[in-house]
Write a protein that holds these residues in place. Sequence first.
Motif, PDB file in Angstrom:
ATOM      1  N   ILE A  28      -9.247  -5.849   5.982  1.00 11.56           N
ATOM      2  CA  ILE A  28      -7.870  -5.914   5.472  1.00 11.56           C
ATOM      3  C   ILE A  28      -7.058  -4.715   5.972  1.00 11.56           C
ATOM      4  CG2 ILE A  28      -6.437  -5.801   3.379  1.00 11.56           C
ATOM      5  CD1 ILE A  28      -8.686  -7.414   1.946  1.00 11.56           C
ATOM      6  N   ALA A  29      -7.637  -3.520   5.849  1.00 14.31           N
ATOM      7  CA  ALA A  29      -6.937  -2.308   6.287  1.00 14.31           C
ATOM      8  C   ALA A  29      -6.624  -2.376   7.774  1.00 14.31           C
ATOM      9  CB  ALA A  29      -7.778  -1.073   5.970  1.00 14.31           C
ATOM     10  N   HIS A  30      -7.532  -2.967   8.526  1.00 16.63           N
ATOM     11  CA  HIS A  30      -7.358  -3.074   9.969  1.00 16.63           C
ATOM     12  C   HIS A  30      -6.094  -3.878  10.337  1.00 16.63           C
ATOM     13  CE1 HIS A  30      -8.596  -3.143  14.141  1.00 16.63           C
ATOM     14  NE2 HIS A  30      -8.402  -4.450  14.153  1.00 16.63           N
ATOM     15  N   GLN A  31      -5.758  -4.864   9.529  1.00 17.48           N
ATOM     16  CA  GLN A  31      -4.562  -5.686   9.803  1.00 17.48           C
ATOM     17  C   GLN A  31      -3.286  -4.865   9.597  1.00 17.48           C
ATOM     18  OE1 GLN A  31      -5.501  -8.638  10.865  1.00 17.48           O
ATOM     19  NE2 GLN A  31      -7.591  -8.092  10.205  1.00 17.48           N
ATOM     20  N   ILE A  32      -3.344  -3.942   8.651  1.00 14.12           N
ATOM     21  CA  ILE A  32      -2.162  -3.164   8.282  1.00 14.12           C
ATOM     22  C   ILE A  32      -1.965  -2.013   9.261  1.00 14.12           C
ATOM     23  CG2 ILE A  32      -1.089  -1.862   6.402  1.00 14.12           C
ATOM     24  CD1 ILE A  32      -1.648  -4.568   5.414  1.00 14.12           C
ATOM     25  N   ASP A  33      -3.089  -1.422   9.673  1.00 14.63           N
ATOM     26  CA  ASP A  33      -3.072  -0.452  10.758  1.00 14.63           C
ATOM     27  C   ASP A  33      -2.531   0.934  10.418  1.00 14.63           C
ATOM     28  OD1 ASP A  33      -3.531   0.375  13.384  1.00 14.63           O
ATOM     29  OD2 ASP A  33      -2.978  -1.610  14.117  1.00 14.63           O
ATOM     30  N   THR A  34      -2.448   1.786  11.423  1.00 10.26           N
ATOM     31  CA  THR A  34      -2.037   3.185  11.232  1.00 10.26           C
ATOM     32  C   THR A  34      -0.514   3.349  11.180  1.00 10.26           C
ATOM     33  OG1 THR A  34      -2.275   3.377  13.603  1.00 10.26           O
ATOM     34  CG2 THR A  34      -4.035   4.305  12.276  1.00 10.26           C
ATOM     35  N   ASP A  35      -0.090   4.511  10.669  1.00 13.27           N
ATOM     36  CA  ASP A  35       1.332   4.873  10.595  1.00 13.27           C
ATOM     37  C   ASP A  35       2.191   3.876   9.829  1.00 13.27           C
ATOM     38  OD1 ASP A  35       1.018   7.254  12.050  1.00 13.27           O
ATOM     39  OD2 ASP A  35       1.043   6.128  13.933  1.00 13.27           O
ATOM     40  N   VAL A  36       1.550   3.205   8.890  1.00 11.42           N
ATOM     41  CA  VAL A  36       2.270   2.196   8.132  1.00 11.42           C
ATOM     42  C   VAL A  36       2.965   2.832   6.918  1.00 11.42           C
ATOM     43  CG1 VAL A  36       0.248   1.641   6.681  1.00 11.42           C
ATOM     44  CG2 VAL A  36       2.043  -0.076   7.018  1.00 11.42           C
ATOM     45  N   MET A  37       4.148   2.309   6.592  1.00 10.47           N
ATOM     46  CA  MET A  37       4.717   2.601   5.283  1.00 10.47           C
ATOM     47  C   MET A  37       4.265   1.457   4.383  1.00 10.47           C
ATOM     48  SD  MET A  37       8.634   2.860   3.860  1.00 10.47           S
ATOM     49  CE  MET A  37       9.021   4.520   4.387  1.00 10.47           C
ATOM     50  N   LEU A  38       3.363   1.785   3.464  1.00 12.50           N
ATOM     51  CA  LEU A  38       2.820   0.760   2.571  1.00 12.50           C
ATOM     52  C   LEU A  38       3.672   0.707   1.310  1.00 12.50           C
ATOM     53  CD1 LEU A  38       0.381  -1.223   2.150  1.00 12.50           C
ATOM     54  CD2 LEU A  38      -0.686   0.633   0.855  1.00 12.50           C
ATOM     55  N   VAL A  39       4.344  -0.415   1.097  1.00  7.62           N
ATOM     56  CA  VAL A  39       5.271  -0.561  -0.029  1.00  7.62           C
ATOM     57  C   VAL A  39       4.657  -1.515  -1.049  1.00  7.62           C
ATOM     58  CG1 VAL A  39       7.595  -1.291  -0.709  1.00  7.62           C
ATOM     59  CG2 VAL A  39       7.226  -0.233   1.545  1.00  7.62           C
ATOM     60  N   LEU A  93      -2.563  13.353  -6.868  1.00  6.56           N
ATOM     61  CA  LEU A  93      -3.738  14.178  -7.144  1.00  6.56           C
ATOM     62  C   LEU A  93      -4.958  13.666  -6.371  1.00  6.56           C
ATOM     63  CD1 LEU A  93      -3.338  14.699 -10.999  1.00  6.56           C
ATOM     64  CD2 LEU A  93      -3.012  16.413  -9.202  1.00  6.56           C
ATOM     65  N   ALA A  94      -5.085  12.350  -6.346  1.00  4.39           N
ATOM     66  CA  ALA A  94      -6.260  11.761  -5.689  1.00  4.39           C
ATOM     67  C   ALA A  94      -6.146  11.776  -4.165  1.00  4.39           C
ATOM     68  CB  ALA A  94      -6.475  10.336  -6.192  1.00  4.39           C
ATOM     69  N   TYR A  95      -4.907  11.725  -3.657  1.00 10.26           N
ATOM     70  CA  TYR A  95      -4.682  11.687  -2.200  1.00 10.26           C
ATOM     71  C   TYR A  95      -3.681  12.777  -1.816  1.00 10.26           C
ATOM     72  CZ  TYR A  95      -6.783   7.065  -2.762  1.00 10.26           C
ATOM     73  OH  TYR A  95      -7.626   6.041  -3.077  1.00 10.26           O
ATOM     74  N   PRO A  96      -4.132  14.039  -1.756  1.00  7.77           N
ATOM     75  CA  PRO A  96      -3.206  15.162  -1.535  1.00  7.77           C
ATOM     76  C   PRO A  96      -2.458  15.081  -0.196  1.00  7.77           C
ATOM     77  CG  PRO A  96      -5.457  15.934  -1.991  1.00  7.77           C
ATOM     78  CD  PRO A  96      -5.529  14.452  -1.937  1.00  7.77           C
ATOM     79  N   ASP A  97      -3.022  14.397   0.781  1.00  4.78           N
ATOM     80  CA  ASP A  97      -2.367  14.314   2.091  1.00  4.78           C
ATOM     81  C   ASP A  97      -1.401  13.145   2.210  1.00  4.78           C
ATOM     82  OD1 ASP A  97      -3.855  16.479   2.863  1.00  4.78           O
ATOM     83  OD2 ASP A  97      -5.469  15.223   3.693  1.00  4.78           O
ATOM     84  N   LEU A  98      -1.368  12.322   1.178  1.00  2.00           N
ATOM     85  CA  LEU A  98      -0.555  11.104   1.258  1.00  2.00           C
ATOM     86  C   LEU A  98       0.863  11.374   0.780  1.00  2.00           C
ATOM     87  CD1 LEU A  98      -0.606   7.951   1.710  1.00  2.00           C
ATOM     88  CD2 LEU A  98      -1.167   7.768  -0.727  1.00  2.00           C
ATOM     89  N   LYS A  99       1.838  10.920   1.557  1.00  3.97           N
ATOM     90  CA  LYS A  99       3.235  10.997   1.117  1.00  3.97           C
ATOM     91  C   LYS A  99       3.479   9.860   0.136  1.00  3.97           C
ATOM     92  CE  LYS A  99       5.300  12.841   4.766  1.00  3.97           C
ATOM     93  NZ  LYS A  99       5.493  12.482   6.173  1.00  3.97           N
ATOM     94  N   VAL A 100       3.713  10.211  -1.140  1.00  3.33           N
ATOM     95  CA  VAL A 100       3.953   9.180  -2.164  1.00  3.33           C
ATOM     96  C   VAL A 100       5.438   9.210  -2.514  1.00  3.33           C
ATOM     97  CG1 VAL A 100       3.328   8.346  -4.464  1.00  3.33           C
ATOM     98  CG2 VAL A 100       1.609   9.500  -3.066  1.00  3.33           C
ATOM     99  N   LEU A 101       6.142   8.127  -2.261  1.00  2.00           N
ATOM    100  CA  LEU A 101       7.594   8.082  -2.459  1.00  2.00           C
ATOM    101  C   LEU A 101       7.977   6.947  -3.416  1.00  2.00           C
ATOM    102  CD1 LEU A 101       8.514   8.330   1.368  1.00  2.00           C
ATOM    103  CD2 LEU A 101       8.408  10.228  -0.273  1.00  2.00           C
ATOM    104  N   PRO A 102       7.888   7.204  -4.726  1.00  3.97           N
ATOM    105  CA  PRO A 102       8.153   6.119  -5.681  1.00  3.97           C
ATOM    106  C   PRO A 102       9.618   5.683  -5.707  1.00  3.97           C
ATOM    107  CG  PRO A 102       7.733   8.191  -6.843  1.00  3.97           C
ATOM    108  CD  PRO A 102       7.490   8.460  -5.397  1.00  3.97           C
ATOM    109  N   LEU A 107      -7.301   2.786   4.675  1.00  2.00           N
ATOM    110  CA  LEU A 107      -6.278   2.973   5.711  1.00  2.00           C
ATOM    111  C   LEU A 107      -6.539   4.310   6.403  1.00  2.00           C
ATOM    112  CD1 LEU A 107      -3.034   1.784   3.863  1.00  2.00           C
ATOM    113  CD2 LEU A 107      -4.156   0.648   5.783  1.00  2.00           C
ATOM    114  N   SER A 108      -6.451   4.325   7.732  1.00  2.00           N
ATOM    115  CA  SER A 108      -6.817   5.561   8.418  1.00  2.00           C
ATOM    116  C   SER A 108      -5.708   6.609   8.370  1.00  2.00           C
ATOM    117  CB  SER A 108      -7.229   5.266   9.853  1.00  2.00           C
ATOM    118  OG  SER A 108      -6.230   4.514  10.489  1.00  2.00           O
TER     119      SER A 108
END
Length: 320
Positions: A72-83, A125-134, A100-101
């Motif tokens: 599933i993650a492979h279909q979405i791929d890298t550099d994705v904005m996951l909404v 907290l769980a994903y410190p490197d992830l940009k979370v934009l609510p 997701l890589s």
Amino acid sequence: MNQANVVQSTAVRADTFLDDVLDGLSRPHKSLPSKYLYDERGSHLFDQICELDEYYVTRTELAIMQRHASSIAHQIDTDVMLVEYGSGSSLKTRVLLDSLSRPAAYVPVDISEEHLLNAAEQLRLAYPDLKVLPVVADFTQPFTLPDCEPPASHVAFYFPGSTIGNFTPPQAGKLLQQMASMLGQQGGLLIGIDLQKDLDVLHAAYDDRDGVTAAFSLNLLSRINRELGGDFDCDRFQHHAVYNTLHHRIEISIVSLEDQVVSIGDHAIEFAAGEGILTEYSHKYTVDGFARFARQYGFQLHKSWTDPQNYFAVLHLVIE
Ligand code: AVJ
């Protein structure tokens, strides 16, 4: 990040709730929008529903996500904005994020600001490197996607839980159309849909023996009492869930057990014995049927995953 970073896309106001309630209850066939089921107590009760033996939906979707995470993650791929349509507080979201890589940003969209900010904080907290934009928004209305730096290469919408099943075909079509226009040429939609199955399984899932689903439904009346000054007596109403084989959907209503008049502020609402308030549809699909439906709005079925019993499916749809 603090509250100032939250994008407030659509104003969600209390008087909208009152307008919607009065509008729904003054129709010949009374109804209330299902999105109002999810106040704090409602969300808590829904979490309890998800734990029920009879409610196969959540655990089946999670199992599909876990078993097929890398595919599933492979279909979405890298550099994705996951909404994500929903607050992203679920385990399913984490399964996806874990696989997701290199996501460019994760954008949870929810109508409840408190719920959203809590979930976003947990994810940070769980994903410190992830940009979370609510984004605080009613996703049934168009909203603006946040900017992110460096920019994402494409957008993927994630709409889990078969929440789409709450919508009538015209409403679902409108939503898919909005998604397609927000996606542009490059994006995709990962969506969870509940599949058609044995009626006994469906009925048990929406009318469990412990009465948790009944409490979830009736909480809408308590919410109206609390927030809008209503005087519903929940003991004079009953939860009712039945499968409509023609429209392939569970129809949930709150049925009045007697002739009665209820007030909401200075408005009086009459109920006849046996009269229902429709609170929810839960549409059940086939993979092919949903793919055909989504095609009308420019989506093409790219891949799908299901469980061994064929109870639920996760679909990846791309813009043609
Ligand atoms: C959250 C819309 C997916 O339809 O199964 C569950 C809502 N209502 N039990 C569903 C619900 C009663 C649920 N969705």
